[in-house]
Motif scaffolding. Structure first.
Motif, PDB file in Angstrom:
ATOM      1  N   UNK A  63      22.450   8.170 -13.935  1.00  0.00           N
ATOM      2  CA  UNK A  63      21.628   9.615 -13.389  1.00  0.00           C
ATOM      3  C   UNK A  63      20.053   8.668 -12.396  1.00  0.00           C
ATOM      4  N   UNK A  64      20.159   9.095 -10.991  1.00  0.00           N
ATOM      5  CA  UNK A  64      18.794   8.763  -9.640  1.00  0.00           C
ATOM      6  C   UNK A  64      18.300   9.600  -9.900  1.00  0.00           C
ATOM      7  N   UNK A  65      17.208   8.988 -10.024  1.00  0.00           N
ATOM      8  CA  UNK A  65      16.270  10.090  -8.936  1.00  0.00           C
ATOM      9  C   UNK A  65      15.435   9.514  -7.780  1.00  0.00           C
ATOM     10  N   UNK A  66      14.836  10.397  -6.935  1.00  0.00           N
ATOM     11  CA  UNK A  66      14.189  10.077  -4.890  1.00  0.00           C
ATOM     12  C   UNK A  66      13.301  10.730  -5.371  1.00  0.00           C
ATOM     13  N   UNK A  67      11.972   9.383  -4.792  1.00  0.00           N
ATOM     14  CA  UNK A  67      10.709   9.937  -5.239  1.00  0.00           C
ATOM     15  C   UNK A  67      10.331   9.708  -4.108  1.00  0.00           C
ATOM     16  N   UNK A  68       9.011  10.577  -3.649  1.00  0.00           N
ATOM     17  CA  UNK A  68       8.273  10.163  -2.016  1.00  0.00           C
ATOM     18  C   UNK A  68       7.111  10.366  -2.374  1.00  0.00           C
ATOM     19  N   UNK A  69       6.288   8.629  -2.327  1.00  0.00           N
ATOM     20  CA  UNK A  69       4.902   8.648  -2.546  1.00  0.00           C
ATOM     21  C   UNK A  69       4.102   8.502  -1.477  1.00  0.00           C
ATOM     22  N   UNK A  70       2.484   8.787  -1.564  1.00  0.00           N
ATOM     23  CA  UNK A  70       2.078   8.627  -0.466  1.00  0.00           C
ATOM     24  C   UNK A  70       1.206   6.958  -0.724  1.00  0.00           C
TER      25      UNK A  70
END
Length: 122
Positions: free
Chosen positions: A42-49
């Motif tokens: 499984x993969x997951x993308x995350x957008x972080x400031x």
């Protein structure tokens, strides 16, 4: 002997921090990261400031900076990440990750991989 040590230390810091060696780097407001669970794929993308944190597969990831070439905003990204175990606070990784060479400075975890895809440019 002291000047030699200082020279070696300066060289080590320059080599260990590729962003500082890159001329014309611009800081972005955040980064996009990808996490992989090596057991089930499984993969997951995350957008972080910048300054923000997110939990990816049970690891707490904090983004301190993300830089990219000024003349090529979609080019190679460099992000300074701290990755911790949320329960214990044990640091699993702390340093610069390079989008084009994730294995150069990588998280060493038995189950999970986390790497930088790119900086946000807007």
């Amino acid at each position: 002997m002291r000047p030699l040590f200082t020279g070696l230390l300066t060289a080590a810091l320059a080599l260990g921090s590729p962003v500082f060696a890159q001329e014309g780097a611009v800081s972005g407001p955040g980064a996009i990261l990808r996490g992989l669970d090596k057991v089930n794929g499984h993969t997951v993308d995350a957008e972080l400031p910048v300054g923000g944190s997110a939990e990816l597969f049970g690891l707490l990831v904090t983004l301190s900076d993300c830089r990219y070439p000024e003349d090529n905003p979609t080019g190679d990204a460099f992000a300074f990440l701290t990755i911790r175990e949320p329960d214990t606070g044990i640091v699993q990784f702390e340093g610069w990750m390079i989008a084009s060479s994730p294995a150069l400075s990588a998280l060493d975890h038995s189950r999970y991989d986390i790497w930088v895809l790119r900086c946000n440019i807007s």
